[in-house]
Scaffold this motif. Structure first.
Motif, short mmCIF file in Angstrom:
data_model
loop_
_atom_site.label_atom_id
_atom_site.label_comp_id
_atom_site.label_asym_id
_atom_site.label_seq_id
_atom_site.Cartn_x
_atom_site.Cartn_y
_atom_site.Cartn_z
N LYS A 7 0.89 -1.16 -0.02
CA LYS A 7 0.04 -0.02 -0.10
C LYS A 7 0.95 1.22 0.05
CE LYS A 7 -0.69 0.64 5.05
NZ LYS A 7 -1.54 0.78 5.91
N TRP A 8 2.19 1.05 0.24
CA TRP A 8 2.95 2.50 0.53
C TRP A 8 3.81 2.43 -0.86
CZ3 TRP A 8 2.48 5.76 3.99
CH2 TRP A 8 1.83 5.63 5.23
N ARG A 9 3.40 1.57 -1.90
CA ARG A 9 4.20 2.01 -3.18
C ARG A 9 3.92 3.17 -3.80
NH1 ARG A 9 6.72 -1.72 -6.88
NH2 ARG A 9 5.81 -3.56 -5.99
N GLY A 10 4.79 3.82 -4.25
CA GLY A 10 4.57 5.27 -4.73
C GLY A 10 4.24 6.16 -3.89
N SER A 11 4.36 6.13 -2.65
CA SER A 11 3.85 7.10 -1.53
C SER A 11 5.37 7.94 -1.53
CB SER A 11 3.85 6.52 -0.32
OG SER A 11 4.95 5.85 0.31
N GLU A 12 5.20 9.20 -0.66
CA GLU A 12 6.42 9.80 -0.58
C GLU A 12 7.43 9.40 0.25
OE1 GLU A 12 7.70 14.32 1.55
OE2 GLU A 12 5.62 13.70 1.39
N VAL A 13 7.08 8.50 1.25
CA VAL A 13 8.04 7.91 2.04
C VAL A 13 8.87 6.72 1.24
CG1 VAL A 13 6.39 6.11 3.03
CG2 VAL A 13 8.36 6.85 4.40
N ALA A 14 8.09 6.10 0.52
CA ALA A 14 8.72 5.15 -0.34
C ALA A 14 9.68 5.87 -1.29
CB ALA A 14 7.84 4.31 -1.11
N GLN A 15 9.34 6.90 -2.08
CA GLN A 15 10.44 7.77 -2.97
C GLN A 15 11.46 8.06 -2.10
OE1 GLN A 15 9.37 8.00 -6.22
NE2 GLN A 15 7.55 6.86 -6.02
N ARG A 16 11.26 8.51 -1.01
CA ARG A 16 12.57 9.18 -0.22
C ARG A 16 13.39 8.06 0.24
NH1 ARG A 16 12.09 14.73 1.69
NH2 ARG A 16 10.52 15.76 0.66
N LEU A 17 13.08 6.89 0.27
CA LEU A 17 13.69 5.86 0.76
C LEU A 17 14.53 5.23 -0.18
CD1 LEU A 17 11.21 3.71 3.16
CD2 LEU A 17 13.41 4.75 3.84
N ALA A 50 7.34 15.25 11.48
CA ALA A 50 6.33 16.15 11.04
C ALA A 50 5.82 15.87 9.59
CB ALA A 50 7.30 17.48 10.77
N ASN A 51 6.44 15.04 8.87
CA ASN A 51 5.92 14.62 7.41
C ASN A 51 6.66 13.22 7.01
OD1 ASN A 51 8.48 15.30 6.61
ND2 ASN A 51 8.00 17.39 6.76
N GLN A 52 6.23 12.82 5.89
CA GLN A 52 6.71 11.59 5.37
C GLN A 52 8.29 11.53 4.99
OE1 GLN A 52 4.54 9.37 2.47
NE2 GLN A 52 2.43 9.73 3.66
N GLY A 53 8.64 12.87 4.67
CA GLY A 53 10.22 12.87 4.53
C GLY A 53 11.04 12.52 5.81
N GLU A 54 10.50 12.96 6.99
CA GLU A 54 11.13 12.75 8.16
C GLU A 54 10.86 11.31 8.54
OE1 GLU A 54 10.47 15.07 11.99
OE2 GLU A 54 10.78 16.84 10.84
N ALA A 55 9.85 10.88 8.23
CA ALA A 55 9.83 9.49 8.45
C ALA A 55 10.68 8.79 7.72
CB ALA A 55 8.08 8.86 7.99
N SER A 56 10.88 8.86 6.40
CA SER A 56 11.99 8.10 5.61
C SER A 56 13.33 8.25 6.43
CB SER A 56 11.98 8.42 4.28
OG SER A 56 12.38 9.75 4.10
N GLN A 57 13.58 9.37 6.73
CA GLN A 57 15.02 9.74 7.40
C GLN A 57 15.17 8.73 8.60
OE1 GLN A 57 15.04 13.78 8.08
NE2 GLN A 57 15.84 14.26 6.11
N LEU A 58 14.02 8.81 9.56
CA LEU A 58 13.93 8.07 10.72
C LEU A 58 14.21 6.35 10.36
CD1 LEU A 58 13.70 8.39 13.63
CD2 LEU A 58 11.38 8.46 13.43
N ILE A 59 13.25 6.09 9.20
CA ILE A 59 13.48 4.56 8.90
C ILE A 59 14.77 4.06 8.49
CG2 ILE A 59 12.59 3.01 7.09
CD1 ILE A 59 9.74 4.22 7.36
N THR A 60 15.51 4.98 7.60
CA THR A 60 16.80 4.80 7.57
C THR A 60 17.84 4.78 8.41
OG1 THR A 60 16.34 6.21 5.32
CG2 THR A 60 18.78 5.67 5.87
N GLN A 61 17.42 5.56 9.72
CA GLN A 61 18.22 5.48 10.78
C GLN A 61 18.29 4.08 11.52
OE1 GLN A 61 17.23 8.97 12.85
NE2 GLN A 61 18.67 10.29 11.78
N LEU A 62 16.94 3.76 11.51
CA LEU A 62 16.65 2.62 12.34
C LEU A 62 17.06 1.17 11.57
CD1 LEU A 62 13.06 3.66 13.19
CD2 LEU A 62 14.86 3.21 14.73
N VAL A 63 17.10 1.30 10.34
CA VAL A 63 17.68 0.32 9.37
C VAL A 63 19.09 0.07 9.82
CG1 VAL A 63 18.43 -0.55 6.88
CG2 VAL A 63 16.08 0.36 7.65
N SER A 64 19.60 1.21 9.94
CA SER A 64 21.30 1.21 10.23
C SER A 64 21.52 0.58 11.51
CB SER A 64 21.73 2.45 10.19
OG SER A 64 21.83 3.07 9.22
N PHE A 65 20.64 0.78 12.58
CA PHE A 65 20.48 0.34 13.91
C PHE A 65 20.25 -1.11 13.76
CE2 PHE A 65 17.95 -1.12 17.30
CZ PHE A 65 18.79 -0.92 18.54
#
Length: 209
Positions: free
Chosen positions: A19-29, A116-131
Protein backbone atom coordinates in the motif's frame (compact mmCIF):
# COMPACT_ATOMS: atom_id res chain seq x y z
CA UNK A 1 1.87 -12.65 9.42
CA UNK A 2 2.98 -10.69 12.45
CA UNK A 3 5.13 -13.16 14.37
CA UNK A 4 8.91 -12.94 14.59
CA UNK A 5 10.51 -15.14 11.97
CA UNK A 6 7.41 -15.39 9.77
CA UNK A 7 8.87 -12.73 7.47
CA UNK A 8 12.49 -13.20 6.45
CA UNK A 9 14.07 -9.83 5.73
CA UNK A 10 17.26 -10.01 3.63
CA UNK A 11 20.25 -8.47 5.41
CA UNK A 12 20.24 -4.66 4.99
CA UNK A 13 16.85 -4.57 3.21
CA UNK A 14 13.43 -3.18 4.13
CA UNK A 15 10.21 -4.95 3.17
CA UNK A 16 7.37 -2.48 2.66
CA UNK A 17 3.64 -3.07 2.56
CA UNK A 18 2.37 -2.83 -1.03
CA UNK A 19 0.00 0.00 0.00
CA UNK A 20 3.00 2.35 0.41
CA UNK A 21 4.32 1.80 -3.14
CA UNK A 22 4.47 5.21 -4.87
CA UNK A 23 4.08 7.14 -1.59
CA UNK A 24 6.37 9.99 -0.60
CA UNK A 25 8.00 7.91 2.11
CA UNK A 26 8.80 5.12 -0.39
CA UNK A 27 10.17 7.62 -2.95
CA UNK A 28 12.48 9.13 -0.35
CA UNK A 29 13.71 5.73 0.85
CA UNK A 30 14.91 4.87 -2.67
CA UNK A 31 18.67 5.09 -2.92
CA UNK A 32 19.04 5.08 0.87
CA UNK A 33 17.85 1.53 1.60
CA UNK A 34 17.11 -1.53 -0.51
CA UNK A 35 13.31 -1.51 -0.50
CA UNK A 36 11.16 -4.47 -1.55
CA UNK A 37 7.35 -4.44 -1.62
CA UNK A 38 5.10 -7.35 -0.66
CA UNK A 39 1.40 -7.97 -0.34
CA UNK A 40 0.08 -9.68 2.74
CA UNK A 41 2.09 -7.90 5.45
CA UNK A 42 -1.21 -7.40 7.26
CA UNK A 43 -0.93 -4.86 10.07
CA UNK A 44 2.73 -4.00 9.46
CA UNK A 45 3.87 -1.15 7.18
CA UNK A 46 7.62 -1.81 7.01
CA UNK A 47 9.74 -4.76 8.19
CA UNK A 48 13.26 -3.60 9.10
CA UNK A 49 14.49 -7.01 10.25
CA UNK A 50 13.06 -10.39 11.21
CA UNK A 51 12.24 -8.97 14.65
CA UNK A 52 11.63 -5.23 14.18
CA UNK A 53 8.88 -3.51 12.22
CA UNK A 54 7.32 -0.09 11.71
CA UNK A 55 3.66 0.83 12.04
CA UNK A 56 3.27 4.20 10.32
CA UNK A 57 0.30 6.34 11.36
CA UNK A 58 -0.24 9.08 8.78
CA UNK A 59 -1.96 12.43 9.26
CA UNK A 60 -4.90 11.02 7.26
CA UNK A 61 -5.14 7.98 9.60
CA UNK A 62 -5.35 10.25 12.67
CA UNK A 63 -8.02 12.49 11.18
CA UNK A 64 -10.08 9.56 9.83
CA UNK A 65 -11.00 8.14 13.25
CA UNK A 66 -10.15 5.18 15.48
CA UNK A 67 -9.28 2.52 12.90
CA UNK A 68 -5.54 3.01 13.51
CA UNK A 69 -6.07 2.37 17.26
CA UNK A 70 -7.73 -0.97 16.52
CA UNK A 71 -4.80 -1.85 14.27
CA UNK A 72 -2.24 -1.05 17.00
CA UNK A 73 -4.10 -3.03 19.67
CA UNK A 74 -4.54 -5.97 17.30
CA UNK A 75 -0.82 -5.89 16.44
CA UNK A 76 0.23 -5.74 20.11
CA UNK A 77 -2.05 -8.65 21.05
CA UNK A 78 -1.04 -10.87 18.13
CA UNK A 79 2.62 -10.10 17.56
CA UNK A 80 5.96 -11.15 18.96
CA UNK A 81 7.73 -8.53 16.84
CA UNK A 82 9.27 -5.37 18.23
CA UNK A 83 6.90 -2.78 16.80
CA UNK A 84 7.94 0.87 16.53
CA UNK A 85 5.13 3.36 15.92
CA UNK A 86 5.93 6.40 13.77
CA UNK A 87 3.19 9.04 13.82
CA UNK A 88 2.82 12.09 11.56
CA UNK A 89 2.38 14.98 14.00
CA UNK A 90 1.32 18.03 11.98
CA UNK A 91 -0.69 21.19 12.68
CA UNK A 92 -3.81 19.27 11.62
CA UNK A 93 -3.12 16.06 13.56
CA UNK A 94 -1.52 17.65 16.65
CA UNK A 95 -4.85 17.68 18.56
CA UNK A 96 -4.95 13.86 18.43
CA UNK A 97 -1.32 13.32 19.47
CA UNK A 98 -1.74 13.13 23.27
CA UNK A 99 -4.35 10.38 22.89
CA UNK A 100 -2.02 8.43 20.59
CA UNK A 101 0.87 8.89 23.04
CA UNK A 102 -1.20 7.59 25.95
CA UNK A 103 -2.33 4.53 23.98
CA UNK A 104 1.01 3.61 22.42
CA UNK A 105 3.45 4.37 25.24
CA UNK A 106 1.50 3.77 28.43
CA UNK A 107 -1.19 1.25 27.47
CA UNK A 108 0.63 -0.79 24.82
CA UNK A 109 4.22 -0.24 26.04
CA UNK A 110 5.54 0.46 22.53
CA UNK A 111 8.02 3.04 21.21
CA UNK A 112 6.40 6.14 19.70
CA UNK A 113 8.39 8.44 17.40
CA UNK A 114 6.69 11.62 16.10
CA UNK A 115 7.66 13.07 12.70
CA UNK A 116 6.54 16.25 10.93
CA UNK A 117 6.02 14.62 7.52
CA UNK A 118 6.74 11.54 5.39
CA UNK A 119 10.18 12.92 4.51
CA UNK A 120 11.16 12.84 8.18
CA UNK A 121 9.59 9.38 8.46
CA UNK A 122 11.88 8.10 5.69
CA UNK A 123 14.96 9.60 7.43
CA UNK A 124 13.95 7.89 10.67
CA UNK A 125 13.39 4.54 8.93
CA UNK A 126 16.86 4.84 7.32
CA UNK A 127 18.44 5.43 10.75
CA UNK A 128 16.52 2.50 12.27
CA UNK A 129 17.64 0.21 9.42
CA UNK A 130 21.28 1.06 10.26
CA UNK A 131 20.56 0.24 13.89
CA UNK A 132 18.96 -3.12 12.92
CA UNK A 133 21.90 -4.02 10.66
CA UNK A 134 24.33 -3.35 13.53
CA UNK A 135 22.13 -5.38 15.87
CA UNK A 136 21.99 -8.32 13.43
CA UNK A 137 25.78 -8.21 13.00
CA UNK A 138 26.24 -8.23 16.77
CA UNK A 139 23.77 -11.10 17.21
CA UNK A 140 25.76 -13.23 14.79
CA UNK A 141 28.96 -12.75 16.75
CA UNK A 142 27.55 -13.00 20.29
CA UNK A 143 27.51 -16.27 22.23
CA UNK A 144 23.74 -17.10 22.42
CA UNK A 145 24.11 -18.32 26.01
CA UNK A 146 25.45 -14.94 27.14
CA UNK A 147 22.56 -12.98 25.61
CA UNK A 148 20.20 -14.21 28.31
CA UNK A 149 22.22 -12.36 30.94
CA UNK A 150 21.70 -8.98 29.26
CA UNK A 151 19.54 -6.83 31.47
CA UNK A 152 16.29 -5.36 30.19
CA UNK A 153 18.05 -1.98 30.44
CA UNK A 154 20.07 -2.89 27.35
CA UNK A 155 16.88 -3.02 25.25
CA UNK A 156 16.91 0.23 23.22
CA UNK A 157 13.13 0.10 22.72
CA UNK A 158 12.49 0.04 26.49
CA UNK A 159 14.91 2.89 27.13
CA UNK A 160 13.45 5.00 24.29
CA UNK A 161 9.94 4.47 25.62
CA UNK A 162 10.84 5.69 29.13
CA UNK A 163 12.53 8.74 27.57
CA UNK A 164 9.12 9.73 26.15
CA UNK A 165 7.98 10.64 29.70
CA UNK A 166 8.00 14.41 30.40
CA UNK A 167 11.21 15.70 31.99
CA UNK A 168 12.99 12.38 31.47
CA UNK A 169 16.18 12.18 29.39
CA UNK A 170 18.55 9.26 28.94
CA UNK A 171 20.21 9.44 32.39
CA UNK A 172 16.91 9.63 34.28
CA UNK A 173 15.41 6.91 32.07
CA UNK A 174 18.29 4.60 33.05
CA UNK A 175 17.84 5.47 36.74
CA UNK A 176 14.11 4.75 36.56
CA UNK A 177 14.66 1.38 34.88
CA UNK A 178 17.39 0.45 37.37
CA UNK A 179 15.05 1.27 40.24
CA UNK A 180 11.75 -0.14 38.93
CA UNK A 181 12.85 -2.75 36.37
CA UNK A 182 10.02 -2.27 33.86
CA UNK A 183 7.85 0.36 32.17
CA UNK A 184 4.78 -1.11 33.86
CA UNK A 185 6.26 -0.59 37.34
CA UNK A 186 7.37 2.97 36.49
CA UNK A 187 3.78 3.76 35.43
CA UNK A 188 2.38 2.36 38.66
CA UNK A 189 4.94 3.95 41.01
CA UNK A 190 3.73 6.37 43.68
CA UNK A 191 4.87 9.98 43.58
CA UNK A 192 7.07 9.38 46.65
CA UNK A 193 8.82 6.44 44.98
CA UNK A 194 9.44 8.51 41.86
CA UNK A 195 10.76 11.47 43.90
CA UNK A 196 13.52 9.31 45.39
CA UNK A 197 14.85 8.61 41.88
CA UNK A 198 14.26 11.77 39.81
CA UNK A 199 13.44 14.53 42.30
CA UNK A 200 10.18 16.29 43.12
CA UNK A 201 9.57 18.32 39.93
CA UNK A 202 10.09 15.51 37.43
CA UNK A 203 8.29 13.02 39.70
CA UNK A 204 5.22 15.28 39.64
CA UNK A 205 5.41 15.57 35.82
CA UNK A 206 5.65 11.79 35.37
CA UNK A 207 2.86 11.12 37.86
CA UNK A 208 0.52 13.65 36.21
CA UNK A 209 1.31 12.28 32.74
Amino acid sequence: PVTAGSIVVPYGHVIGNEKWRGSEVAQRLKGKVRLLFEDGLGLVDFHLSNRTCILLISEADLVAGDEFKRRLVKFRNASSLRGIVIVEKTQISDQYYLGVQKLVVLELGMVLLPVANQGEASQLITQLVSFCVREQSRDRSVNPFLRKQRAQLAEPAVLQTVQQLPGVWKTKALLLLQQFGSIHRVCNASINELEQVVGQTVAQQIYTF
